[in-house]
Design a protein around this motif. Structure first.
Motif, short mmCIF file in Angstrom:
data_model
loop_
_atom_site.label_atom_id
_atom_site.label_comp_id
_atom_site.label_asym_id
_atom_site.label_seq_id
_atom_site.Cartn_x
_atom_site.Cartn_y
_atom_site.Cartn_z
N ASN A 367 -63.25 47.94 -16.21
CA ASN A 367 -64.11 46.86 -15.70
C ASN A 367 -63.81 46.62 -14.21
O ASN A 367 -63.10 45.69 -13.83
CB ASN A 367 -63.88 45.59 -16.52
CG ASN A 367 -64.92 44.53 -16.20
OD1 ASN A 367 -66.02 44.87 -15.78
ND2 ASN A 367 -64.58 43.27 -16.40
N ASP A 399 -74.91 45.61 -14.68
CA ASP A 399 -73.51 45.94 -14.47
C ASP A 399 -73.36 47.45 -14.57
O ASP A 399 -73.83 48.07 -15.53
CB ASP A 399 -72.63 45.25 -15.51
CG ASP A 399 -71.15 45.24 -15.10
OD1 ASP A 399 -70.64 46.32 -14.74
OD2 ASP A 399 -70.52 44.16 -15.13
N LEU A 404 -68.67 46.82 -23.41
CA LEU A 404 -68.47 45.39 -23.19
C LEU A 404 -68.34 45.06 -21.72
O LEU A 404 -68.68 43.95 -21.30
CB LEU A 404 -67.22 44.92 -23.95
CG LEU A 404 -67.31 44.93 -25.48
CD1 LEU A 404 -65.98 44.50 -26.09
CD2 LEU A 404 -68.43 44.01 -25.96
N ASN A 405 -67.87 46.02 -20.95
CA ASN A 405 -67.74 45.76 -19.51
C ASN A 405 -69.09 45.58 -18.83
O ASN A 405 -69.16 45.10 -17.70
CB ASN A 405 -66.98 46.90 -18.84
CG ASN A 405 -65.55 46.99 -19.34
OD1 ASN A 405 -64.95 46.00 -19.72
ND2 ASN A 405 -65.00 48.21 -19.33
N LYS A 407 -71.82 44.19 -20.64
CA LYS A 407 -72.58 43.16 -21.35
C LYS A 407 -72.58 41.89 -20.50
O LYS A 407 -71.52 41.29 -20.27
CB LYS A 407 -71.98 42.90 -22.73
CG LYS A 407 -72.74 41.86 -23.54
CD LYS A 407 -72.17 41.72 -24.92
CE LYS A 407 -72.88 40.62 -25.70
NZ LYS A 407 -74.32 40.85 -25.81
N THR A 409 -73.72 38.00 -19.58
CA THR A 409 -74.18 36.69 -20.08
C THR A 409 -74.41 35.79 -18.87
O THR A 409 -73.78 35.94 -17.81
CB THR A 409 -73.15 36.07 -21.03
OG1 THR A 409 -71.90 35.96 -20.35
CG2 THR A 409 -72.97 36.92 -22.28
N GLU A 431 -78.34 34.87 -23.02
CA GLU A 431 -78.50 36.27 -23.40
C GLU A 431 -79.45 37.02 -22.48
O GLU A 431 -79.15 38.13 -22.03
CB GLU A 431 -79.00 36.37 -24.85
CG GLU A 431 -78.02 35.83 -25.88
CD GLU A 431 -76.73 36.62 -25.92
OE1 GLU A 431 -76.78 37.84 -25.66
OE2 GLU A 431 -75.67 36.03 -26.20
N ASN A 432 -80.61 36.44 -22.21
CA ASN A 432 -81.63 37.17 -21.46
C ASN A 432 -81.91 36.60 -20.08
O ASN A 432 -82.73 37.14 -19.34
CB ASN A 432 -82.94 37.24 -22.24
CG ASN A 432 -83.39 35.86 -22.72
OD1 ASN A 432 -83.12 34.85 -22.07
ND2 ASN A 432 -84.09 35.82 -23.84
N ASP A 457 -69.66 39.45 -17.00
CA ASP A 457 -69.58 40.52 -18.00
C ASP A 457 -68.52 40.17 -19.04
O ASP A 457 -67.84 39.14 -18.94
CB ASP A 457 -69.30 41.87 -17.33
CG ASP A 457 -68.00 41.89 -16.54
OD1 ASP A 457 -67.09 41.10 -16.86
OD2 ASP A 457 -67.90 42.70 -15.58
N ALA A 458 -68.40 41.06 -20.05
CA ALA A 458 -67.48 40.80 -21.15
C ALA A 458 -66.18 41.58 -21.01
O ALA A 458 -65.47 41.80 -21.99
CB ALA A 458 -68.16 41.14 -22.49
#
Length: 740
Positions: A367, A399, A404-405, A407, A409, A431-432, A457-458
């Motif tokens: 990440n 991203d 997950l890196n 994703k 939000t 989410e969107n 990001d996650a």
């Protein structure tokens, strides 16, 4: 004497065929004197036919071992002529040394023709020959016939095979594939057919192992049946025998030298390999460890390794024949997610052999990239008075990482700063990235606001980016115009003073209004809605200026009232009204009279009330009179004519007299009453009746000055009414009342 004349062409061969003599007998009869004769005519042959052979071409197959003097019969030529005109001799053309022609008749009279072999034949010298035999008859000039003779000389096995070389020497590379032709042996035999067909056989020399060669029995090609190895056998010796179809044979020796070649490519054996690699791997990390080897010896077994076109990896020797594949610079998965590394091992042979090993190195994600919005800032629009939770737009961030890196939000930043206060009316979908306005907004209180949206990001730890979202409130036409001047309070408005001498275009006043909306919703236009005298005034459409349309006349009322409509340009438009008063004055002394105008107005209002009461009373009297007249009419129904409206003069006069005596007005009158205020003295006048046939003395009210004093200031007009309308006051009669 008579003559015998040939009537047509005579053909002896057609009439008599091959007969030696040809006689035509017939009888001749003479009439005067009558005599009978027998006549015989002999036809003599002429040479009109050539000799003809039954066949145009004849072939003879003669063995080359035939002895001279051998005969080969032919069919004789046929000639339809006879005697000396038939065939007399045969000739060979062109003449040759091998054959002659013999002809004649046998003892039994049969004719014959034969070819006679004069010299021994040799097929190897001349395999075929051809000539013609010509038959010649005895006519003059002589005629001939020809037949072609073809002589094919049959072979005899009188020659043994013979090799082109007594010894054949060939060289073959040890890595030649199975089936390759090493060399070709060749033997010749001049015989033909089976006698000249040569077949080859291969036999291994003494002391040689199982043969790795085979020979083609027809072509003589020597081919490999198994791979050769220079280290095992460097030379091969063989015997080849050639045999023709007659059993004659010959032999030769074949030597094959095996040439050593670099037929073993290097081998690369991988001991360890690491994949995937994190993109934050430090330079110098070992990715793979492998060994190289070559089964050849000497220069063919010397190996070198190389890594093709790479800036991020390199090779370095470890120990003996081992090599290491290591990183030399930082990796970036977002730039190159996968590396395909080709390691080539080459020996020093000529030509060198190489082996390529491919290493596929996948780079795993770290990440190291924060989300990036697709715009540096966003501007969104919403109309005021919106419904709650209305969608106004969306923010979007990407991203470059994966999993997950990558994703993302979305959220509103918690700290907006003092210059950008928190706005609770905006929400963003996590989410969107959809942006919503949660409650209705008012353009007049909030025209725009800004919030900061954060994209996270996650990853661990998460990375984030911020962007400014500017929300612009669009105006709706929800505010009516507000009149600032003249003031529209409940207290009486002041009047504008207008001199009666003012010309057209004189500025009386100006209506000033504002609209809290913006844009075209705040564009105001002014219209004259009502006025005491609409033709006297005009209002500027855009300016709101009230001006005289024409000069003031004496007939214009002193006090003028106007109602101006102020309308905006929204859809639908909203409006407001402004009331103005104007006084038309001759000079400033008239202004003092205006101070007593309230008392005069009260007095006029009181007088108006009295007039209304009087009018009601008179109307009641009229209704009663009408009812009485109707009753009398019913009593006199038989005397009256149906459908007539007008009565006789005496009847009408009598009715009017009765009505006057009863204190009522004649039913044939109607009234229009106008009440005016504006002066302290009002007038009430009755107009003349509209029936000119009636004498003046029969009117309910006269025209003298005494009657005018009773109802001063109220003019009344009468008109004839039909009998059917008697007894009731119509709506049109009530509408005739007007109050100013």
């Amino acid at each position: 004497p008579g003559r015998l004349v040939v009537a047509g062409r005579l053909d002896r061969e057609e009439l008599c065929a091959q007969s030696d003599t040809c006689m035509l007998p017939f009888e001749l009869l003479l009439s005067n004197p009558l005599q009978f004769f027998r006549v015989e005519v002999v036809l003599e042959d002429i040479n009109d036919h050539s000799p003809v052979f039954q066949e145009d071409r004849v072939s003879f197959r003669i063995p080359e071992t035939s002895v001279p003097g051998s005969r080969f019969p032919l069919e004789v030529a046929q000639d339809l002529d006879i005697g000396s005109n038939t065939v007399q001799e045969y000739n060979i053309s062109p003449e040759n040394e091998y054959f002659t022609v013999s002809y004649g008749s046998r003892t039994n009279g049969d004719k014959y023709v034969e070819l006679v072999l004069e010299k021994a034949l040799d097929r190897e010298e001349q395999a075929e020959m051809g000539f013609c035999i010509i038959a010649v008859d005895g006519g003059f000039p002589p005629r001939t016939g020809t037949i072609e003779i073809s002589i094919i000389i049959l072979d005899a096995n009188d020659n043994a095979p013979q090799f082109m070389q007594e010894r054949y020497i060939g060289k073959v590379l040890e890595n030649m594939p199975v089936g390759s032709v090493v060399l070709t042996v060749l033997a010749s035999d001049p015989d033909a057919g089976v006698n000249g067909d040569i077949s080859y056989q291969l036999s291994q020399a003494v002391g040689q192992s199982d043969s790795a060669f085979v020979i083609d029995p027809i072509t003589g090609e020597i081919k490999l049946t198994k791979p050769l190895d220079f280290e095992t056998a460097q030379k091969h010796e063989m015997i080849v025998r050639a045999t023709d179809g007659g059993g004659l044979s010959a032999i030769c020796k074949v030597l094959v030298d095996v040439v050593d070649v670099n037929d073993n490519a290097p081998e690369l054996v991988v001991s360890s390999f690491s994949s995937p690699l994190p993109e934050n791997t430090v330079p110098g990390t070992v990715v793979a460890l492998f060994m190289v080897r070559d089964r050849d010896s000497g220069a063919n077994g010397k190996i070198s390794c190389a890594l093709q076109d790479q800036l991020f990896f390199s090779l370095r020797p470890a120990y003996k024949n081992y090599y290491e594949l290591v990183t030399v610079s930082a990796l970036d998965r977002e730039e190159t997610p996968q590396y395909i590394l080709s390691v080539t091992a080459a020996d020093a042979g000529s030509p060198p052999l190489t082996t390529t090993q491919t290493f596929t190195v996948d780079i795993s994600d770290v990440n190291d990239n924060a989300p990036v919005f697709n715009q540096t800032s966003y501007t969104m629009y919403v109309r005021e008075n919106n419904v709650p939770t209305v969608f106004v737009g969306a923010v979007s961030a990407a991203d470059a990482d994966v999993g997950l890196n990558a994703k993302v939000t979305y959220s509103l930043a918690a700290e907006q700063g003092p210059e950008r206060p928190w706005c609770s009316c905006i929400s963003v979908n996590s989410e969107n990235g959809h942006v919503f306005v949660l409650r209705p907004l008012d353009y007049e209180h909030l025209r725009q606001t800004e919030v900061t949206v954060s994209a996270s990001d996650a990853g661990s730890p998460p990375l984030r980016a911020n962007v400014t979202v500017r929300l612009v409130v669009l105006d709706e036409n929800d505010n009516a115009p507000l009149v600032l001047y003249p003031a529209q309070e409940s207290s009486p408005a002041s009047s504008e003073l207008v001199p009666v001498s003012a010309e057209a275009g004189y500025l009386i006043s100006k209506v000033v209004a504002v609209d809290a909306d913006s844009g075209q919703n705040s564009w105001l236009s002014y219209h004259l809605l009502r006025a005491t005298d609409p033709g006297l005034f005009s209002v500027g459409l855009q300016s709101g200026e009230v001006r005289l349309r024409r000069p003031v006349t004496e007939r214009d009322s002193v006090k003028q009232k106007l109602l101006v409509l102020v309308r905006d340009n929204g859809k639908p438009p909203l409006s407001a009204t402004a009331a103005l008063s104007a006084l038309l004055l001759k000079d400033l002394s008239d202004v003092r009279l205006l101070h007593s105008s309230p008392a005069s107005e009260d007095q006029a209002a009181s007088l108006t009330t009295y007039l209304i009461i009087a009018l009601v009373f008179v109307s009641l009297l009229f209704l009663i009179s009408t009812a009485v007249l109707v009753a009398r009419k019913v009593c006199r129904r038989k005397e009256l004519k149906a459908g007539h409206v007008l009565y006789a003069a005496d009847t009408l006069q009598s009715g009017l007299a009765d009505a006057a005596a009863a204190g009522t007005l004649p039913r044939a009158y109607c009234y229009e009453i106008s009440l005016t205020t504006g002066s302290g003295n009002s007038e009430f006048r009755f107009l003349k009746p509209i029936l000119p046939s009636l004498p003046p003395q029969h009117c309910a009210v006269g025209q003298g000055p005494e009657e005018e004093q009773d109802f001063p200031g109220v003019p009344v007009s009468t008109e004839d009414m039909a009998p059917d309308n008697a007894g009731a006051l119509s709506a049109g009669q009530f509408n005739a009342l007007s109050f100013n």
